[in-house]
Design a protein around this motif. Structure first.
Motif: not given
Length: 682
Positions: A150-166
């Motif tokens: 979620q901290a990545m710039p918009d576009g190719l690298l961005y995604h919602g992020g995975l929780s630590l447990k997941r």
């Protein structure tokens, strides 16, 4: 790849008390092999239990080996503790398998997370110790990307992020992905049995026989040791699974011989690096990559090895021609030197040696036949290993029958020899399989994280967008991406990574599935000889005492088919036997071989004698015509190449005739000018 067996050889001969650990390692290794053999043949364990046994057992073996070779007590104890932790992860998953798959498959508890974290750290460290920092680092980068998406710039690298447990769950349990995913299952059920077969080939003397056969076939040619290096490295690299390890083993014998004959050190190192790398594309084993292709594409094994047959033949015939041309150009003739004379022996002794090693031929023929008929690679390999060992034991018993009949002591010696043979096979197979298992498992973490976050799919779309629907541009982009992602990685790991990244984009533009995977596989493979990393060239240059970058650039020239053939796979998939008859595939392969040969002649500037610049430039359209899928263009290329060869041949003949006439005239003139030999006055 570090040699576990070399590392442990010293542990048995020192006085630091490491021998008991080696004994424990041997027992664990034998049990590890027996468990795999039983699973492959009878399927006694559920998939999840077998995968943790494979990966956790591999980590345990590696840590035991590190403890056995540790020079200090602290290092010994630390690695023994890590081995116990790895064994503990096996125990936990095996005992909790029911709850993990039914009750906690989506709701892992704190103990699940703790075990998954420990297993991840253990595998990362084991991979770092056995394969260097590159594989572990990119897996860690993948994990960080999964968490901070979620901290990545918009576009190719961005995604919602995975929780630590997941995120931790995706690395192994309870999702049984990452370390315990599909790649681990492929490694356990298919790759490991072939590492066991490779160990059996070494223990039963087949490796020495292969080297001897290579000396016999290539030793009497002008390039001598260079041809031996090509043949032996190709045959050994086929089953080694690592081009770097193959350079280190066979190169230690062949590179010094090439230097002694007169080849420059950089050239000698390049020949060995390219030959060892080519073993990864040579059927029927293809350095274990054949089974990875089967696992990722679903294409039957028989189709994969048939597709690889002509490209591998082109690769090695080109390389053999290239070293012969260099020998002629530098006026080297190893056949007149004695560097290989002791290794060749007589024709009679060679055929007797072939008969003496009949167990090798029987086992390999059975393996290939079973693979094609059943497509059960792991089971076929285990059966071939058993056949190889059984025939070898029968040969040894037949040779010792007098000792067996004369005394119980003779029987005891024979039985001890057989027991030692089986133990060494299991020991070596377990150690080598553990190395492969760890690196494949760690790469599995990265692959699953990139799939879960959607990065792999988005990268494929980005490559398509960059190419704007242009297939040629996409091929160039994919080739550079494959070389970049494959740098510094073992062949199996680099192929898995680039197949995930590049193959889907090619398939989406209509490239056949098998052709797309062969495209990325070839480029992932030749990344081992591509500067600036070129790990195979790095090892070869060190053995040859040559310059690394010069060795790398020569290797690129000698490995030209590895860079050119992938493009032919895409524009002319008939070369892989896709929707083509055998005759037409052979014709395409012949044109491609002549094309790369013409390109080599152009770059060397030598055919029968040095080429002028106009002659070299005339070979450019010949090369393009032979590599072009159009039959007319290929015929034009053949005409140009044949015309140049004929011109040089006739010119050489005329010069030789003129030289002979001049020599005859000079001889006659000398005779007439001689003074009378008898006395007398004029």
């Amino acid at each position: 790849m570090h040699s576990l067996t070399d590392r442990l050889a010293g542990a048995l001969t020192d006085d630091r008390g490491n021998a008991p650990i080696v004994a424990v390692l041997g027992v664990v290794g034998i049990l590890y092999v027996l468990a795999h053999a039983a699973q492959v043949i009878w399927f006694v364990l559920p998939s999840g239990q077998f995968k943790i046994l494979h990966v956790g057992g591999a980590a345990t073996l590696i840590f035991l080996s590190l403890a056995a070779s540790a020079p200090r007590v602290t290092g010994r104890l630390a690695h023994l503790l890590l081995a116990l932790l790895a064994a503990g992860t096996i125990w936990y998953v095996v005992t909790e398998i029911g709850a993990l798959t039914s009750q906690r498959s989506f709701l892992p508890n704190s103990m699940d997370m703790a075990v998954a974290t420990v297993l991840l750290l253990l595998c990362l460290y084991a991979s770092l110790r056995e394969w260097g920092w590159v594989v572990s680092l990119i897996a860690v980068v993948g994990l960080l990307y999964g968490y901070f998406g979620q901290a990545m710039p918009d576009g190719l690298l961005y995604h919602g992020g995975l929780s630590l447990k997941r995120l931790i769950g995706y690395t192994s349990i309870p999702y049984f992905s990452g370390l315990l995913g599909g790649l681990a299952e492929l490694s356990a059920g298919t790759i490991f049995p072939f590492m066991l077969l490779a160990a059996a080939l070494q223990v039963t003397g087949c490796v020495d026989f292969i080297m001897g056969a290579a000396y016999r076939i290539g030793g009497r040619t002008r390039a001598g040791p260079a041809q031996v290096a090509i043949l032996s490295s190709g045959m050994m690299g086929m089953v080694s699974g690592s081009s770097v390890a193959n350079v280190a083993s066979t190169g230690a014998l062949t590179i010094p011989l090439m230097n002694r004959v007169g080849f420059k050190p950089a050239f000698s190192g390049a020949v060995e690096a390219v030959a060892s790398t080519g073993g990864q594309v040579t059927p029927p084993v293809m350095g274990l990559a054949a089974f990875l292709i089967v696992g990722l594409t679903g294409v039957p094994y028989g189709e994969v090895i048939v597709a690889a047959a002509f490209p591998a033949l082109i690769y090695y015939l080109y390389l053999m021609f290239a070293v012969h041309l260099r020998a002629v150009q530098q006026d080297l003739d190893a056949s007149t030197q004695d560097v290989l004379r002791d290794s060749l022996g007589s024709e009679e002794s060679f055929w007797r040696t072939c008969l003496y090693n009949f167990h090798f031929f029987v086992a390999i023929i059975y393996l290939i036949w079973t693979l094609i008929e059943t497509n059960l690679a792991g089971r076929a390999s285990i059966q071939a290993t058993g056949l190889l060992l059984g025939l070898y034991i029968l040969r040894e018993l037949a040779g010792s029958w007098r000792g067996l009949l004369s005394s119980l002591r003779g029987l005891g010696r024979v039985l001890a020899h057989i027991a030692g043979l089986l133990a060494r096979t299991a020991y070596l197979g377990a150690l080598r399989g553990a190395q492969i298992a760890v690196v494949v498992a760690v790469i599995g973490v990265l692959v699953d994280i990139l799939s879960v976050t959607g990065f792999a799919q988005k990268l494929s779309f980005a490559m398509l967008e960059l190419a704007a629907g242009n297939l040629w541009l996409l091929l160039v982009v994919a080739a550079f991406a494959c070389l970049a992602f494959g740098l510094g990685l073992p062949t199996s790991a680099s192929y898995i990574l680039v197949a995930l990244m590049g193959a889907p984009a090619l398939v989406s533009l209509g490239v056949p599935l098998l052709a797309a995977h062969f495209f990325v596989f070839f480029f992932a493979n030749v990344s081992a000889i591509t500067p600036p990393v070129a790990v195979s060239c790095l090892v070869a240059a060190k053995i040859a005492n040559g310059d690394f970058f010069r060795t790398s650039f020569i290797a690129v020239r000698l490995g030209l088919p590895g860079f050119i053939l992938p493009f032919i796979f895409v524009i002319h998939p008939e070369l892989l036997g896709i929707d083509s008859s055998l005759g037409y595939t052979a014709l395409i392969a012949a044109m491609a071989l002549l094309g790369v040969v013409a390109l080599n002649v152009l770059l060397e500037g030598f055919l029968l004698r040095p080429l002028t610049w106009p002659q070299r430039l005339s070979l450019l359209p010949a090369t393009l015509g032979l590599l072009h899928p159009n039959l007319v263009a290929s015929l034009v290329g053949i005409a140009i190449l044949g015309g140049l060869l004929g011109w040089q041949w006739m010119t050489a003949e005329r010069r030789q005739d003129a030289q002979d006439s001049a020599d005859s005239g000079a001889s006659a003139g000398t005779t007439l000018a001689e003074p009378p030999t008898s006395g007398g006055k004029r």
